[in-house]
Design an enzyme around this catalytic site. Structure first.
Site, PDB file in Angstrom:
ATOM      1  N   ASP A  95      10.596  49.909   8.287  1.00 37.87           N
ATOM      2  CA  ASP A  95       9.498  49.107   7.755  1.00 37.87           C
ATOM      3  C   ASP A  95       9.120  47.965   8.700  1.00 37.87           C
ATOM      4  OD1 ASP A  95       7.554  48.462   5.914  1.00 37.87           O
ATOM      5  OD2 ASP A  95       8.899  47.410   4.538  1.00 37.87           O
TER       6      ASP A  95
ATOM      7  N   HIS B 272       2.606  51.349  14.511  1.00 37.88           N
ATOM      8  CA  HIS B 272       3.185  52.686  14.272  1.00 37.88           C
ATOM      9  C   HIS B 272       3.504  53.359  15.606  1.00 37.88           C
ATOM     10  CE1 HIS B 272       2.378  52.164  10.110  1.00 37.88           C
ATOM     11  NE2 HIS B 272       1.071  52.291  10.197  1.00 37.88           N
TER      12      HIS B 272
ATOM     13  N   LEU C 280      23.868  65.721  16.179  1.00 36.53           N
ATOM     14  CA  LEU C 280      23.287  64.970  15.069  1.00 36.53           C
ATOM     15  C   LEU C 280      22.262  65.799  14.285  1.00 36.53           C
ATOM     16  CD1 LEU C 280      22.625  62.072  13.764  1.00 36.53           C
ATOM     17  CD2 LEU C 280      20.793  61.974  15.456  1.00 36.53           C
TER      18      LEU C 280
HETATM   19  C1  IPE Z   1       8.490  52.355   2.665  1.00 38.35           C
HETATM   20  O1  IPE Z   1       7.714  51.406   3.294  1.00 38.35           O
HETATM   21  C2  IPE Z   1       8.077  53.730   3.117  1.00 38.35           C
HETATM   22  C3  IPE Z   1       8.397  54.057   4.488  1.00 38.35           C
HETATM   23  C4  IPE Z   1       9.110  53.337   5.320  1.00 38.35           C
HETATM   24  C5  IPE Z   1       7.901  55.324   4.932  1.00 38.35           C
HETATM   25  P1  IPE Z   1       6.442  50.786   2.576  1.00 38.35           P
HETATM   26  O2  IPE Z   1       5.937  49.744   3.489  1.00 38.35           O
HETATM   27  O3  IPE Z   1       5.496  51.850   2.178  1.00 38.35           O
HETATM   28  O4  IPE Z   1       7.104  50.138   1.281  1.00 38.35           O
HETATM   29  P2  IPE Z   1       6.519  49.102   0.216  1.00 38.35           P
HETATM   30  O5  IPE Z   1       5.310  49.711  -0.391  1.00 38.35           O
HETATM   31  O6  IPE Z   1       6.206  47.856   0.954  1.00 38.35           O
HETATM   32  O7  IPE Z   1       7.619  48.901  -0.755  1.00 38.35           O
HETATM   33  C1  IPE Z   2       6.463  51.231   7.963  1.00 35.93           C
HETATM   34  O1  IPE Z   2       5.702  50.153   8.401  1.00 35.93           O
HETATM   35  C2  IPE Z   2       5.856  52.566   8.330  1.00 35.93           C
HETATM   36  C3  IPE Z   2       5.274  53.317   7.211  1.00 35.93           C
HETATM   37  C4  IPE Z   2       5.348  53.019   5.941  1.00 35.93           C
HETATM   38  C5  IPE Z   2       4.554  54.523   7.566  1.00 35.93           C
HETATM   39  P1  IPE Z   2       4.518  49.603   7.515  1.00 35.93           P
HETATM   40  O2  IPE Z   2       3.282  50.309   7.910  1.00 35.93           O
HETATM   41  O3  IPE Z   2       4.855  49.626   6.093  1.00 35.93           O
HETATM   42  O4  IPE Z   2       4.433  48.095   8.031  1.00 35.93           O
HETATM   43  P2  IPE Z   2       4.274  46.782   7.152  1.00 35.93           P
HETATM   44  O5  IPE Z   2       5.343  46.813   6.109  1.00 35.93           O
HETATM   45  O6  IPE Z   2       2.921  46.813   6.566  1.00 35.93           O
HETATM   46  O7  IPE Z   2       4.466  45.668   8.124  1.00 35.93           O
HETATM   47 MG    MG Z   3       5.792  48.354   4.839  1.00 35.54          MG
END
Ligand code: IPE
Ligand code: IPE
Ligand code: MG
Length: 248
Positions: free
Chosen positions: A21, A38, A132
């Site tokens: 995240d 990303h 792995l």
């Molecule tokens: C969780 O991250 C999903 C992934 C890492 C793929 P999100 O960024 O979507 O989670 P929330 O919505 O903030 O909880």
């Molecule tokens: C996690 O990073 C990746 C996915 C959920 C695909 P985010 O895109 O949720 O990044 P933040 O949480 O908005 O910073």
């Molecule tokens: Mg996120």
């Protein structure tokens, strides 16, 4: 002494799961579009996979796209799907070189056809690898997985009523996407969020949880080492008392 040397090779987590995240915030902090985050997250994936393989970790599950992520702006979803395809293609050689076997969990049929096709090919190409096991959670959510398991149980037992005494944890687990995969010993979430976000709810019942402020694109194998060192300082009691655990 390097952090890596502090890791006890006899007490490695067999399975590490990661909620990757913070990509969007990482990019925005730099004045860029979320997708830039990303793209840079791929480097973190590569380093983490190599770091885990190098240590001899057996299973690594990465949460890459949740069923809830379909609610994001279309532009971001499209970019994520393209990135997934390009990453599968660019990382094929590295996975093979590192003896990594790829698996997926989640509703793969709900992904775009090209993603599905590329994934299927890479799973086949790496199926004989013995190092792995890398599990990508794609179009995944734990509630979807559990409801899906119940649906399959009902479908499998259409003709004969199921014997209630047959139902136990082992029976149910066979219907989860993670059948044959041990439960995670360690769950890592980056970006300073303290929640599970519908990830592996059943399987993490007894996992050790590790939260770090590091945003995913900045995560490197040294951060993985730090998490493992922290994990190894924990006492996993599984409901027992300390004295009982120490005896074994
Ligand atoms: C969780 O991250 C999903 C992934 C890492 C793929 P999100 O960024 O979507 O989670 P929330 O919505 O903030 O909880
Ligand atoms: C996690 O990073 C990746 C996915 C959920 C695909 P985010 O895109 O949720 O990044 P933040 O949480 O908005 O910073
Ligand atoms: Mg996120």
């Amino acid at each position: 002494m390097e952090l890596k040397d502090k890791i006890d090779k006899e007490n490695l987590p067999k399975h590490i799961a990661v909620i990757m995240d913070g990509n969007g915030r990482w990019a925005q902090k730099k004045g860029n579009q979320r997708i830039f985050g990303h793209k840079n997250g791929v480097k973190a994936v590569r380093d983490t996979v190599e770091g885990a393989a190098e240590l001899g970790i057996q299973f690594l599950t990465l949460y890459a796209f949740s069923t809830e992520n379909w609610g994001r702006p279309k532009k971001e979803i499209d970019a994520l799907m393209s990135l997934l395809i390009s990453t599968i293609n660019s990382e094929t050689d590295t996975l093979i070189k590192n003896n990594v076997r790829l698996l997926t969990i989640g509703d793969i049929d709900g992904l775009p056809v090209t993603v599905k096709k590329n994934l299927k090919e890479l799973i086949e190409k790496t199926s004989q690898n013995t190092g792995l096991t890398l599990i990508l959670a794609l179009n995944y959510s734990a509630r979807w997985e559990i409801v899906n398991a119940v649906k399959q149980i009902v479908a499998d037992n259409k003709n004969e009523p199921i014997d209630v005494d047959e139902i136990n944890n082992e029976f149910f687990e066979k219907y989860l996407n993670t059948a044959d995969i041990p439960d995670p010993d360690l769950l890592i979430r980056t970006s300073g969020e303290y929640r599970i976000s519908n990830f592996l709810i059943w399987q993490i019942a007894y996992s050790e949880l590790y939260f770090t402020e590091v945003l995913w694109p900045d995560f490197r194998r040294s951060d993985l080492h730090e998490a493992i060192v922290d994990f190894q300082r924990r006492e996993r009691r599984f409901g027992k008392i300390s004295e009982q655990v120490k005896k074994n």
